[in-house]
Design an enzyme around this catalytic site. Structure first.
Site, short mmCIF file in Angstrom:
data_model
loop_
_atom_site.label_atom_id
_atom_site.label_comp_id
_atom_site.label_asym_id
_atom_site.label_seq_id
_atom_site.Cartn_x
_atom_site.Cartn_y
_atom_site.Cartn_z
N ASP A 95 -36.36 -38.08 50.82
CA ASP A 95 -35.34 -37.60 49.99
C ASP A 95 -33.95 -37.71 50.95
O ASP A 95 -32.72 -37.86 50.44
CB ASP A 95 -35.56 -36.21 49.68
CG ASP A 95 -36.20 -36.12 48.34
OD1 ASP A 95 -36.90 -36.86 47.87
OD2 ASP A 95 -36.05 -35.06 47.46
N ASP A 121 -42.62 -37.36 52.27
CA ASP A 121 -41.94 -36.83 51.03
C ASP A 121 -40.48 -36.39 51.47
O ASP A 121 -39.61 -36.50 50.79
CB ASP A 121 -42.70 -35.73 50.58
CG ASP A 121 -42.03 -34.86 49.18
OD1 ASP A 121 -41.65 -35.62 48.47
OD2 ASP A 121 -41.95 -33.86 49.20
N TYR A 157 -51.08 -32.20 50.73
CA TYR A 157 -50.92 -32.27 49.32
C TYR A 157 -52.49 -32.10 48.65
O TYR A 157 -52.39 -31.77 47.30
CB TYR A 157 -50.51 -33.66 49.00
CG TYR A 157 -49.26 -33.76 48.83
CD1 TYR A 157 -48.21 -33.89 50.13
CD2 TYR A 157 -48.41 -33.93 47.68
CE1 TYR A 157 -46.70 -33.89 49.95
CE2 TYR A 157 -47.06 -33.71 47.77
CZ TYR A 157 -46.35 -33.85 48.69
OH TYR A 157 -44.73 -33.94 48.65
N LYS A 166 -45.47 -34.77 63.82
CA LYS A 166 -45.11 -33.56 64.51
C LYS A 166 -46.36 -32.94 65.35
O LYS A 166 -47.07 -31.89 65.28
CB LYS A 166 -44.90 -32.41 63.51
CG LYS A 166 -44.39 -31.18 63.72
CD LYS A 166 -43.10 -31.32 64.57
CE LYS A 166 -42.61 -29.92 65.37
NZ LYS A 166 -41.35 -30.15 66.03
N ASP A 170 -38.81 -33.51 63.22
CA ASP A 170 -37.37 -32.70 63.13
C ASP A 170 -36.43 -33.87 63.65
O ASP A 170 -35.36 -33.79 63.18
CB ASP A 170 -37.68 -31.41 63.71
CG ASP A 170 -38.40 -31.54 65.25
OD1 ASP A 170 -39.08 -32.54 65.56
OD2 ASP A 170 -38.45 -30.57 66.08
C1 IPM Z 1 -42.40 -37.61 45.09
C2 IPM Z 1 -42.18 -36.30 44.53
C3 IPM Z 1 -43.67 -35.69 44.20
C4 IPM Z 1 -44.27 -35.56 45.71
C5 IPM Z 1 -43.86 -34.43 43.65
C6 IPM Z 1 -43.38 -34.77 42.19
C7 IPM Z 1 -45.13 -33.86 43.36
O1 IPM Z 1 -41.40 -35.38 45.33
O2 IPM Z 1 -42.51 -38.38 44.73
O3 IPM Z 1 -41.73 -37.65 46.26
O4 IPM Z 1 -44.13 -34.47 46.46
O5 IPM Z 1 -44.72 -36.48 46.35
MG MG Z 2 -40.37 -36.18 46.98
#
Ligand code: IPM
Ligand code: MG
Length: 359
Positions: free
Chosen positions: A254, A250, A143, A194, A226
């Site tokens: 999700d 990240d 990042y 990983k 994975d």
């Molecule tokens: C998160 C988001 C951010 C990240 C983006 C908006 C840069 O997806 O906070 O998870 O990747 O960290």
């Molecule tokens: Mg994110």
């Protein structure tokens, strides 16, 4: 007389202002009920502000002076950043990235908790089986360094952005995860990496082993990213606390957000323990839903609960979390997807649950 909490508010883009508005209603109610005081400072940064101040011709992203001032607060509540009218990543990196990396917010804490089995897309998974915290490293990895493009557009183009980890950065996040595991009944910690392919992540393997010696009560485990994605779906009950790198954190959070009922509920804290820290929903700005009063603000309200915990308002934090939990377990809720209840209706329902709580 208790301290007045200094809270910065950066509502940002898209649905950010709408969900933050509901979060602030809950904060106000919690302050009345639990008798603490706070001051808000609102910051206008985000794509709209960048466009209004010149956009590509030198528009403001997050001026250093405002950034320094924001950091003088105890906490910052953020809505969402991101809008297709700005170049990809410009405002995200310039606002969220700057706060996380330059602000030293080295922990990205992402609880994944299912409040009711109706909200889990997995078959036969109960709330007892989905209750974990992902500790995502927040200041390193692919990042933070600028991308490099050699011979851009040419046949020999090479693009790179390093996955780079320092011992100090690795050790502090791993140590935090062990401390967190110690506070939980199961006391289990999984390292997710990983290192079999990205050999630089051997630093995670080694530092994890070293720090583990100081925490003999914590039961440790390891999974490659994975496989961890697979287990998250197949056996989410295997996870209690997990620690991982920035990029993998990240992605897997999700996935975790879906397991707990979707982006409408998932909150996070970007934390520098005991210092200025930032709280936000993990969802994005949903540009298409802007201004429609359809976004689900529960994630932001959960972020407010995390912020209250950080501010030392433990009772108020537990109450807000409890009010959300009671609501999500009740028959009043038709579903968590955007639009099933309006943004403001969600706020009203949480406020009602909050006032129904006996203290
Ligand atoms: C998160 C988001 C951010 C990240 C983006 C908006 C840069 O997806 O906070 O998870 O990747 O960290
Ligand atoms: Mg994110």
């Amino acid at each position: 007389m208790s301290k007045t909490h200094k809270i910065a508010v950066l509502s940002g883009d898209g649905i950010g202002p709408e969900v933050v508005h509901e979060g602030l209603r809950i904060l106000e109610a919690a302050a009345d009920r639990w008798g603490f005081s706070y001051e808000l400072t609102e910051y206008p940064y985000g794509t709209e502000h960048w466009l209004a101040t010149g956009g590509e011709d030198g528009g403001e992203i997050f001026p250093d002076e405002a950034f320094a001032e924001a950091q003088q607060h105890d906490a910052l509540l953020l809505g969402a950043i991101g809008d297709p009218r700005a170049p990809v990543g410009l405002i995200e990196r310039g606002v969220i990235g700057k706060l996380r990396w330059e602000g030293g917010l080295y922990i990205n804490l992402r609880p994944i908790k299912l409040f009711d089995e109706r909200w889990c897309p997995l078959k036969d998974k109960s709330p007892e089986q989905v209750d974990m915290v992902i500790v995502r490293e927040n200041t390193e990895d692919a990042y933070v360094f600028p991308a490099e493009f050699e011979d851009e557009g040419g046949p020999n183009e090479v693009a790179s952005q390093p996955m780079r980890y320092t011992r100090a950065g690795t050790e502090r996040v791993i140590r935090y995860a062990f401390e967190l595991a110690m506070t939980r009944p199961r006391k289990e910690l999984t390292l997710i990496d990983k290192a079999n392919a990205v050999r630089a992540q051997d630093i995670y393997t080694r530092v994890f082993e070293e720090v583990a010696k100081e925490y003999p009560e914590v039961k440790t485990d390891h999974a490659y990213i994975d496989a961890a994605c697979m287990w998250m779906i197949k056996n989410p009950e295997w996870f209690d606390v997990a620690v991982t790198t920035n990029l993998f954190g990240d992605i897997i959070t999700d996935l975790g957000a879906m397991v707990q009922g979707g982006m409408g509920v998932a909150a996070s804290g970007n934390i520098n323990p005991g210092q200025f820290s930032l709280f936000e929903p993990i969802h994005g700005s949903m540009p298409k839903a802007t201004g429609k009063n359809t976004a689900n603000p529960i994630a932001t309200i959960n972020a407010v609960a995390m912020m209250l915990e950080h501010l030392g308002e433990t009772e108020a934090a537990a109450a807000v979390e409890g009010a959300v939990a009671d609501l999500l377990r009740s028959d009043r809720v038709k579903g968590l997807k955007a639009g099933l209840h309006s943004t403001s209706e969600w706020g009203d329902m949480v406020l009602e649950q909050l006032s129904a709580l006996s203290v």
